[in-house]
Enzyme design. Structure first.
Site, PDB file in Angstrom:
ATOM      1  N   GLY A 148      61.967 -10.937  49.748  1.00  0.00           N
ATOM      2  CA  GLY A 148      60.554 -10.839  50.073  1.00  0.00           C
ATOM      3  C   GLY A 148      60.239  -9.837  51.165  1.00  0.00           C
ATOM      4  N   MET A 204      62.172  -4.554  51.719  1.00  0.00           N
ATOM      5  CA  MET A 204      62.328  -5.881  51.130  1.00  0.00           C
ATOM      6  C   MET A 204      63.563  -6.543  51.737  1.00  0.00           C
ATOM      7  SD  MET A 204      62.880  -7.051  47.161  1.00  0.00           S
ATOM      8  CE  MET A 204      64.510  -6.345  47.108  1.00  0.00           C
ATOM      9  N   HIS A 205      63.383  -7.748  52.251  1.00  0.00           N
ATOM     10  CA  HIS A 205      64.498  -8.529  52.777  1.00  0.00           C
ATOM     11  C   HIS A 205      65.237  -9.183  51.619  1.00  0.00           C
ATOM     12  CE1 HIS A 205      63.393  -8.406  57.071  1.00  0.00           C
ATOM     13  NE2 HIS A 205      62.181  -8.217  56.569  1.00  0.00           N
ATOM     14  N   CYS A 206      66.550  -9.079  51.631  1.00  0.00           N
ATOM     15  CA  CYS A 206      67.426  -9.695  50.628  1.00  0.00           C
ATOM     16  C   CYS A 206      68.368 -10.610  51.403  1.00  0.00           C
ATOM     17  CB  CYS A 206      68.231  -8.628  49.894  1.00  0.00           C
ATOM     18  SG  CYS A 206      67.225  -7.299  49.216  1.00  0.00           S
TER      19      CYS A 206
END
Length: 166
Positions: A112, A126-128
């Site tokens: 997100g 985007m953070h993974c």
């Protein structure tokens, strides 16, 4: 006394003072001088002509990677339905790099974007996350159901699709 917005941002460890100044930067303009993501990076785990994925400098989970487009976009607020293929590609890259780190189940991953003004760098990223969170309290920053400060990638894609339907 600091404003409540400034206090909240400081309390959660986000330095909004440097990011808010770039809020009006539109795509296609000159890259800002202070965008750390527009410059060469170390910690890279994936790159191609359009995207880079790398380890977060301050991980909040067992694995914490960021996927960014090479082209400068400020935040999710600047995206349009035409940008949906880019976000889908970022998501696919994020899934791939987390899988390479040993995280393949949806129960052990989260993807997100932070919503402005809660983004710490004014370059779309985007953070993974490969769970569990470390420290556990970091889960509040990346809620799976979304929040005023975090939008899961699936929610963003659904929103972009809804906006493209006449």
């Amino acid at each position: 006394m600091p404003s409540s917005r400034s206090f909240i941002a400081t309390a959660i460890g986000i330095l909004t003072t440097t990011t808010l100044g770039y809020h009006l930067l539109m795509r296609g303009q000159k890259k800002p001088k202070h965008c750390v993501f527009c410059n060469p990076l170390d910690r890279i785990v994936y790159e191609d002509d359009e995207f880079i994925a790398f380890h977060d400098i301050r991980p909040d989970a067992t694995a914490h990677l960021l996927v960014i487009p090479r082209q400068h976009y400020g935040t999710i607020k600047e995206l349009t339905p035409e940008d949906m293929p880019m976000v889908e590609r970022m998501y696919a890259i994020g899934q791939r790099v987390l899988e390479e780190q040993g995280f393949s189940s949806p129960d052990e991953t989260r993807f997100g974007f932070h919503r402005p003004p809660f983004n710490s760098v004014h370059h779309l990223h985007m953070h993974c996350l490969g769970l569990p969170f470390k420290p556990k309290r970091a889960e509040m920053m990346f809620p799976g159901a979304g929040s005023p400060w975090f939008m899961p990638t699936e929610h963003l894609l659904r929103k972009m699709l809804d906006e493209s339907i006449p």
